[in-house]
Design a protein around this motif. Structure first.
Motif, PDB file in Angstrom:
ATOM      1  N   ARG A 209       7.434  57.956 -35.745  1.00 32.02           N
ATOM      2  CA  ARG A 209       7.276  56.491 -35.779  1.00 32.02           C
ATOM      3  C   ARG A 209       7.709  55.959 -37.143  1.00 32.02           C
ATOM      4  NH1 ARG A 209       4.017  52.915 -32.803  1.00 32.02           N
ATOM      5  NH2 ARG A 209       3.391  51.010 -33.897  1.00 32.02           N
ATOM      6  N   ASP A 210       8.542  54.925 -37.140  1.00 30.67           N
ATOM      7  CA  ASP A 210       8.986  54.251 -38.360  1.00 30.67           C
ATOM      8  C   ASP A 210       8.656  52.772 -38.255  1.00 30.67           C
ATOM      9  OD1 ASP A 210      10.457  56.411 -39.891  1.00 30.67           O
ATOM     10  OD2 ASP A 210      11.566  56.484 -38.004  1.00 30.67           O
ATOM     11  N   GLU A 211       8.115  52.212 -39.323  1.00 30.22           N
ATOM     12  CA  GLU A 211       7.744  50.803 -39.348  1.00 30.22           C
ATOM     13  C   GLU A 211       8.276  50.148 -40.624  1.00 30.22           C
ATOM     14  OE1 GLU A 211       3.553  50.228 -38.959  1.00 30.22           O
ATOM     15  OE2 GLU A 211       3.319  51.797 -37.445  1.00 30.22           O
ATOM     16  N   SER A 212       8.712  48.905 -40.487  1.00 31.42           N
ATOM     17  CA  SER A 212       9.121  48.122 -41.655  1.00 31.42           C
ATOM     18  C   SER A 212       8.658  46.687 -41.456  1.00 31.42           C
ATOM     19  CB  SER A 212      10.644  48.163 -41.842  1.00 31.42           C
ATOM     20  OG  SER A 212      11.306  47.549 -40.759  1.00 31.42           O
ATOM     21  N   SER A 213       8.264  46.044 -42.516  1.00 27.15           N
ATOM     22  CA  SER A 213       7.811  44.659 -42.438  1.00 27.15           C
ATOM     23  C   SER A 213       8.084  43.947 -43.752  1.00 27.15           C
ATOM     24  CB  SER A 213       6.322  44.579 -42.098  1.00 27.15           C
ATOM     25  OG  SER A 213       5.541  45.075 -43.169  1.00 27.15           O
ATOM     26  N   ILE A 214       8.331  42.641 -43.656  1.00 30.56           N
ATOM     27  CA  ILE A 214       8.502  41.807 -44.839  1.00 30.56           C
ATOM     28  C   ILE A 214       7.958  40.421 -44.519  1.00 30.56           C
ATOM     29  CG2 ILE A 214      10.866  41.141 -44.189  1.00 30.56           C
ATOM     30  CD1 ILE A 214      11.463  41.048 -47.240  1.00 30.56           C
ATOM     31  N   SER A 215       7.265  39.835 -45.458  1.00 30.76           N
ATOM     32  CA  SER A 215       6.678  38.512 -45.244  1.00 30.76           C
ATOM     33  C   SER A 215       6.757  37.695 -46.528  1.00 30.76           C
ATOM     34  CB  SER A 215       5.221  38.629 -44.785  1.00 30.76           C
ATOM     35  OG  SER A 215       4.428  39.251 -45.779  1.00 30.76           O
ATOM     36  N   THR A 216       6.896  36.376 -46.343  1.00 25.69           N
ATOM     37  CA  THR A 216       6.955  35.431 -47.462  1.00 25.69           C
ATOM     38  C   THR A 216       6.006  34.270 -47.168  1.00 25.69           C
ATOM     39  OG1 THR A 216       9.278  35.968 -47.868  1.00 25.69           O
ATOM     40  CG2 THR A 216       8.435  33.946 -48.844  1.00 25.69           C
ATOM     41  N   ASN A 217       5.203  33.904 -48.135  1.00 25.62           N
ATOM     42  CA  ASN A 217       4.266  32.792 -47.968  1.00 25.62           C
ATOM     43  C   ASN A 217       4.369  31.847 -49.163  1.00 25.62           C
ATOM     44  OD1 ASN A 217       2.416  33.599 -45.504  1.00 25.62           O
ATOM     45  ND2 ASN A 217       2.656  35.454 -46.735  1.00 25.62           N
ATOM     46  N   TRP A 218       4.290  30.541 -48.869  1.00 24.89           N
ATOM     47  CA  TRP A 218       4.388  29.523 -49.900  1.00 24.89           C
ATOM     48  C   TRP A 218       3.314  28.474 -49.640  1.00 24.89           C
ATOM     49  CZ3 TRP A 218       5.550  24.329 -48.899  1.00 24.89           C
ATOM     50  CH2 TRP A 218       5.772  23.530 -50.016  1.00 24.89           C
ATOM     51  N   SER A 219       2.679  28.004 -50.691  1.00 25.11           N
ATOM     52  CA  SER A 219       1.671  26.946 -50.536  1.00 25.11           C
ATOM     53  C   SER A 219       1.777  25.953 -51.683  1.00 25.11           C
ATOM     54  CB  SER A 219       0.257  27.531 -50.478  1.00 25.11           C
ATOM     55  OG  SER A 219      -0.130  28.049 -51.735  1.00 25.11           O
ATOM     56  N   HIS A 220       1.435  24.698 -51.384  1.00 23.21           N
ATOM     57  CA  HIS A 220       1.452  23.632 -52.375  1.00 23.21           C
ATOM     58  C   HIS A 220       0.183  22.806 -52.205  1.00 23.21           C
ATOM     59  CE1 HIS A 220       2.568  19.337 -53.390  1.00 23.21           C
ATOM     60  NE2 HIS A 220       2.614  19.950 -54.557  1.00 23.21           N
ATOM     61  N   ARG A 221      -0.527  22.599 -53.296  1.00 21.13           N
ATOM     62  CA  ARG A 221      -1.775  21.835 -53.245  1.00 21.13           C
ATOM     63  C   ARG A 221      -1.682  20.662 -54.215  1.00 21.13           C
ATOM     64  NH1 ARG A 221      -7.058  22.147 -51.655  1.00 21.13           N
ATOM     65  NH2 ARG A 221      -8.597  21.146 -52.990  1.00 21.13           N
ATOM     66  N   LYS A 222      -2.037  19.480 -53.703  1.00 21.43           N
ATOM     67  CA  LYS A 222      -1.974  18.273 -54.512  1.00 21.43           C
ATOM     68  C   LYS A 222      -3.274  17.492 -54.346  1.00 21.43           C
ATOM     69  CE  LYS A 222      -0.037  14.907 -56.927  1.00 21.43           C
ATOM     70  NZ  LYS A 222       0.340  15.035 -58.344  1.00 21.43           N
ATOM     71  N   THR A 223      -3.868  17.077 -55.458  1.00 22.12           N
ATOM     72  CA  THR A 223      -5.111  16.292 -55.452  1.00 22.12           C
ATOM     73  C   THR A 223      -4.869  14.972 -56.171  1.00 22.12           C
ATOM     74  OG1 THR A 223      -6.396  18.341 -55.519  1.00 22.12           O
ATOM     75  CG2 THR A 223      -7.563  16.314 -56.039  1.00 22.12           C
ATOM     76  N   SER A 224      -5.422  13.887 -55.644  1.00 22.16           N
ATOM     77  CA  SER A 224      -5.260  12.577 -56.285  1.00 22.16           C
ATOM     78  C   SER A 224      -6.014  12.535 -57.616  1.00 22.16           C
ATOM     79  CB  SER A 224      -5.769  11.476 -55.353  1.00 22.16           C
ATOM     80  OG  SER A 224      -7.153  11.639 -55.097  1.00 22.16           O
ATOM     81  N   LYS A 225      -5.627  11.588 -58.455  1.00 21.56           N
ATOM     82  CA  LYS A 225      -6.230  11.508 -59.779  1.00 21.56           C
ATOM     83  C   LYS A 225      -7.723  11.218 -59.735  1.00 21.56           C
ATOM     84  CE  LYS A 225      -2.086  10.221 -62.326  1.00 21.56           C
ATOM     85  NZ  LYS A 225      -1.447   9.231 -63.241  1.00 21.56           N
ATOM     86  N   ASN A 226      -8.148  10.433 -58.769  1.00 22.06           N
ATOM     87  CA  ASN A 226      -9.578  10.167 -58.662  1.00 22.06           C
ATOM     88  C   ASN A 226     -10.298  11.224 -57.838  1.00 22.06           C
ATOM     89  OD1 ASN A 226      -8.719   9.627 -56.083  1.00 22.06           O
ATOM     90  ND2 ASN A 226      -9.054   7.403 -56.220  1.00 22.06           N
ATOM     91  N   LYS A 227      -9.542  12.255 -57.396  1.00 18.67           N
ATOM     92  CA  LYS A 227     -10.062  13.403 -56.643  1.00 18.67           C
ATOM     93  C   LYS A 227     -10.698  13.019 -55.313  1.00 18.67           C
ATOM     94  CE  LYS A 227     -10.750  16.303 -60.710  1.00 18.67           C
ATOM     95  NZ  LYS A 227     -11.674  17.196 -61.454  1.00 18.67           N
TER      96      LYS A 227
END
Length: 334
Positions: A209-227
């Motif tokens: 058995r041979d297995e290969s995997s690749i994954s990419t994840n990206w996230s962006h978080r933005k909060t207002s100035k008054n939170k």
């Protein structure tokens, strides 16, 4: 400038017989320079013991800063992120591996790079005897099996975090792995009464058995100035591919009054190939009204493409033929 190093080293050995010995060695060494930490990990043993505890990897190996991926234990041993650290509970297990874990804090960003390699060779022999009593006879079954398993894995991972200010943060991670699993089992079974032999069977099963995997994840978080408002966006893609070949061979000899009267042969080759791709987008918006009251809106979009193919060949003594009943193909998109 701050710099230094610390770690943990161990080694041991002993003899069981004139032809057999035990050994274990391993170590974690950390090198520091300001906010840069480089952890080197290596081990090797044939004592069926896991090389390091989870606490060692967290405290000494720098995993408390970078994360330890997934951690699992069982009869096959201990693995972290799919990389074996030894510790199989059955048979004789020989394990070795190593890797590096890099953590670096910059002014407004953080970088982690990991690479780990693990290898396991496992040998297991079993013998069983069963006696069944009937009114006029006793049937004895003697069986023996030898199993050899080889497991090899590579894991590479990196994560980058950038904090623009106290209100904005980006995170990007990439992970890839390669795995190989080879199994071979040879077994023999003899059934006899107190006066004659009934049958003898020999079987052999091989799995690659041979297995290969690749994954990419990206996230962006933005909060207002008054939170009061905050938004988080996630995007990810992954690709996995698995190839598996199974070979089985079973030979049975039948006897009457200790004289061979027939032979039964069964052989099968099964090939399985799985390919999958997946992508997703998550969006989350939150409004904070007070310390105890908030309202959130969440959207999730996902796409996946799956292809599975199973091909089976059987041999009854006249040659291999395609077995349509045990073969199938599955394609799914959505």
């Amino acid at each position: 400038m701050k710099k230094g190093y610390f770690g943990k080293l161990y080694a041991g050995g002993g003899a069981i017989t004139d032809r057999s010995s035990l050994h274990e060695l391993g170590g974690i060494v950390n090198v520091f320079r300001d906010t840069l930490q480089v952890s080197f990990i290596g081990f090797g043993n044939n004592t069926n013991k896991q090389a390091f505890s989870f606490q060692d990897l967290q405290a000494v190996g720098g995993m408390d800063r970078s994360g330890a991926n997934s951690w699992s234990t069982g009869n096959e041993g201990v693995n972290i992120g799919g990389v074996s650290l030894g510790g199989a509970t059955d048979g004789r297990n020989t394990a070795k591996g190593g890797g590096v874990n890099i953590n670096h804090n910059l002014e407004r960003s953080y970088l982690n790079v990991q690479y780990f390699y693990g290898e396991n060779q496992r040998e297991l022999s079993q013998n069983n005897f069963v006696a069944t009593s009937y009114i006029d006879s006793v049937v004895n079954t003697n069986s023996a099996s030898n199993t050899s398993k080889f497991f090899q894995s590579h894991l590479a991972k990196t994560r980058w975090e950038f904090t623009k200010d106290t209100l904005t943060k980006w995170t990007i991670s990439v992970q890839g792995s390669l795995k190989r699993k080879d199994n071979e089992n040879n077994s023999n079974s003899i059934i006899v009464t107190d006066t004659s032999r009934l049958n003898e069977s020999n079987s052999k099963a091989i799995s690659d058995r041979d297995e290969s995997s690749i994954s990419t994840n990206w996230s962006h978080r933005k909060t207002s100035k008054n939170k009061k408002w905050s938004s988080t966006n996630y995007f990810g893609i992954s690709r996995n591919e698995t190839g598996n070949i199974n070979l089985t061979n079973n030979l049975v000899d039948y006897f009457a009054n200790n004289i061979p009267i027939g032979v039964e042969l069964a052989e099968q080759e099964r090939q399985a190939n799985d390919k999958s791709q997946m992508g997703y987008v998550n969006w989350y918006l939150k409004r904070q009204f007070s310390d105890s009251l908030s309202l959130g809106v969440h959207n999730h979009f996902m796409y996946d493409d799956l292809n599975q193919e199973n091909r089976t060949l059987t041999n009854d003594g006249s040659g291999y033929i395609f077995n349509r009943a045990l073969s199938n193909v599955l394609d799914r998109q959505g």
